[in-house]
Design an enzyme around this catalytic site. Structure first.
Site, PDB file in Angstrom:
ATOM      1  N   TYR A 176     -12.355  19.066 -16.294  1.00 44.30           N
ATOM      2  CA  TYR A 176     -12.927  17.729 -16.420  1.00 44.30           C
ATOM      3  C   TYR A 176     -14.090  17.564 -15.442  1.00 44.30           C
ATOM      4  CZ  TYR A 176     -13.290  12.675 -15.792  1.00 44.30           C
ATOM      5  OH  TYR A 176     -13.761  11.400 -15.686  1.00 44.30           O
ATOM      6  N   ASP A 226      -3.281  20.062 -14.382  1.00 41.47           N
ATOM      7  CA  ASP A 226      -3.608  18.777 -15.001  1.00 41.47           C
ATOM      8  C   ASP A 226      -3.049  18.799 -16.418  1.00 41.47           C
ATOM      9  OD1 ASP A 226      -4.752  16.580 -16.275  1.00 41.47           O
ATOM     10  OD2 ASP A 226      -6.670  16.771 -15.242  1.00 41.47           O
ATOM     11  N   ARG A 253       0.826  -1.203   0.000  1.00 37.68           N
ATOM     12  CA  ARG A 253       0.000   0.000   0.000  1.00 37.68           C
ATOM     13  C   ARG A 253       0.861   1.254   0.000  1.00 37.68           C
ATOM     14  NH1 ARG A 253      -1.577   2.553   4.472  1.00 37.68           N
ATOM     15  NH2 ARG A 253      -1.551   0.661   5.743  1.00 37.68           N
ATOM     16  N   LYS A 255      -4.829   7.572 -19.686  1.00 38.68           N
ATOM     17  CA  LYS A 255      -5.024   8.131 -21.012  1.00 38.68           C
ATOM     18  C   LYS A 255      -3.748   7.998 -21.852  1.00 38.68           C
ATOM     19  CE  LYS A 255      -9.136   9.281 -19.522  1.00 38.68           C
ATOM     20  NZ  LYS A 255      -9.037   9.112 -18.055  1.00 38.68           N
TER      21      LYS A 255
END
Length: 418
Positions: A116, A188, A63, A213
Site C-alpha cells: 500500500y 497486513d 487515551r 475497510k
C-alpha cells in the site's frame, strides 16, 4: 457461555458474538453501549492504583483504554485467533505504530515493492531517516525475498493480497524463512479479512488491518487494529498509548456494528468479485485482470492453499492510456469514484488517486503499478447489475479510444448517466 464454548464458534458466529458473550452491558442492554467518557472514577485509591498498574481489569483514561474499544479489539482478536489485540485511530496508525514500536536505529526490514502506498512511504522516506535499513524485493520472487531475509532481517513485512495488484505471498514459506533468522513477521490482512485468511495460523507473529475497510464495511468510521502474541502487542500498545493514536469510541461502536455482518458481506463480495473477474478476463477491451481467484493468476495456487475465499477486490487495465481510464470511470453508475474499499457499495479508482496517491508516478512505476490500472472494490450489489454497468462503461471507453463518438455529446455525459 464460557470461553471454551466461544473458542468452538465458527468465524461467522464469532463476527456476531465475539467479545459480547458475557451479556453484562449497562442496564441489561442487549447492544454494546457507546462509552464516551474520557476518564473513569474510583472511590478507593488502592483499587484505582491496581487498575492503573494493570493488576486488575478496568479503565482509567480514554487515551489508554475504553470499554467500547476493548470489545472491538476482542472481537478482532478472536477472529484472528490471537492472544491479544490493540487498536488505533486509522489503519496507517496501526502500521506506523507497529513499525516504530518494534524497530530501532540499525534494524533491518525486508518487504515487497508493491505494498500500500502509505506503507511504501514509510519504507522509502520515513524509516531510513531513523537509520532503519529497508530492502524492498520483487513481490512475485519468493526466492529473492528469502535471500534478502537470510542476508539480515529483524522484521519481515508482508501484504497479501497486495494493494492494488492483488499479488499473493506464500505466508507459510516466508514466515518459516524469517523464523530461521529470528525475524518478526508482520502481515497486513486488510484485503483478505479474517473471513478468508488467518496469517497467524501460517506462522506470522502479527496481523494488522485497516478496520476502515472490510471490517467496518460501511465507509463511516476510521480505525486500525493489530493482533498477535501478548508480548508483542503489549509493546505496540505502550507505544500507542504514549504517542496517542487512539481509536475513538464512536468509531469503535460503528466498526463493531459493521462487523456483525462481516461474514455475510465478505461471502457475497467473494462470489461477486470472482464472477466479475471472469467477465473482465473475457472482454476484448480489458488488457489484464488481477485477481487471485482466476485460475490464470500466477498466485492462484498459493491463494487456494491459504485462503477460504479470494476477496472482494480486483484490479484491471484497459487498452489505451490514462485518457481511456478518465473516459471509463465517470461512466460507472454503480460505483463510487473514491479512495476507499471494502464497503457495501462498489468503489473504483486508479492508484494515482487512491492507494498510491502519496507516491509519484516514478515511484508507482518502480513498484510495478501501471498508471492505467483500475482498482475495483466489489460491493454487495447484484453482480449481474455490476457487470451490466461495467459493460456499458467499457463499450463507451472503447468507442472513445477508437475515435467513434457515435451519439455521444460532450455536454450530455451527465444527462446520459442520470
Amino acid at each position: 457461555m464460557d470461553q471454551q464454548h466461544n473458542d468452538k464458534l465458527s468465524p461467522d458466529s464469532q463476527a456476531v458474538w465475539a467479545g459480547e458473550l458475557e451479556k453484562n452491558f449497562w442496564q441489561r442492554a442487549t447492544q454494546l453501549p457507546l462509552v464516551n467518557s474520557v476518564s473513569f472514577g474510583y472511590a478507593d485509591v488502592d483499587e484505582w492504583l491496581d487498575v492503573a498498574l494493570q493488576r486488575k481489569a478496568g479503565h482509567i483514561y480514554g487515551r489508554n483504554t475504553n470499554p467500547t474499544v476493548a470489545v472491538f479489539e476482542d472481537k478482532v482478536r478472536q477472529l484472528e485467533g490471537a492472544e491479544a489485540a490493540t487498536s488505533f485511530a486509522t489503519g496507517m496508525a496501526a502500521i506506523s505504530n507497529t513499525l516504530f514500536a518494534l524497530l530501532a536505529p540499525g534494524s533491518r526490514v525486508v518487504s515487497v515493492k508493491d505494498t500500500y502506498g502509505g506503507t511504501n512511504q514509510l519504507f522509502i522516506n520515513f524509516l531510513p531517516r531513523w537509520n532503519v535499513h529497508v530492502t524492498l524485493v520483487d513481490t512475485a520472487d519468493h526466492d529473492a525475498i528469502e535471500a534478502a531475509t537470510r542476508a539480515g532481517c529483524d522484521l519481515l513485512y508482508l501484504e497479501t493480497p497486495t494493494n492494488p495488484t492483488l499479488k499473493v505471498l506464500d505466508l507459510r514459506r516466508l514466515s518459516t524463512a524469517a523464523k530461521r533468522v529470528g525475524a518478526t513477521v508482520v502481515v497486513d490482512n486488510t484485503f483478505a479479512t479474517p473471513m478468508n485468511t488467518n496469517p497467524l495460523a501460517f506462522g506470522a507473529d502479527l496481523v494488522l488491518h485497516s478496520a476502515t475497510k472490510f471490517l467496518g464495511g460501511h465507509a463511516d468510521a476510521l480505525g486500525g487494529v493489530v493482533c498477535g502474541s501478548a508480548e508483542l502487542v503489549e509493546r505496540i500498545y505502550h507505544y500507542r498509548e504514549i504517542t496517542g493514536a487512539t481509536l475513538d469510541p464512536s468509531a469503535a461502536y460503528l466498526l463493531l456494528r459493521g462487523m456483525k455482518t462481516l461474514h455475510l458481506r465478505v461471502r457475497q463480495q467473494n462470489e461477486s468479485a470472482l464472477k466479475i473477474a471472469r467477465f473482465l478476463e473475457g472482454h476484448s477491451f480489458v488488457r489484464d485482470v488481477y485477481y487471485p481467484g482466476l485460475e490464470s493468476n500466477e498466485g492462484h495456487a498459493t491463494a487456494a492453499r491459504q485462503m477460504r475465499g479470494f476477496g472482494g477486490v480486483l484490479s484491471f487495465t484497459l487498452q489505451g492510456d490514462f485518457e481511456t481510464v478518465k473516459a471509463f470511470l465517470p461512466r460507472l453508475r454503480l460505483a463510487h469514484l473514491a479512495a476507499n474499499l471494502g464497503t457495501v457499495e462498489t468503489v473504483a479508482g486508479p492508484p494515482a488517486t487512491t492507494s498510491h496517491v502519496e507516491c509519484t508516478r516514478a515511484e508507482r512505476e518502480a513498484m510495478g503499478i501501471p498508471e492505467t490500472l483500475i482498482r475495483y472494490s466489489v460491493g454487495i450489489e447484484d453482480p449481474d447489475d455490476l457487470i451490466r454497468d461495467l459493460t456499458q462503461a467499457l463499450d463507451f471507453a472503447a468507442r472513445r479510444a477508437h475515435g467513434d463518438r457515435g451519439s455521444f455529446r460532450e455536454a450530455g455525459v451527465n444527462a446520459e448517466r442520470a
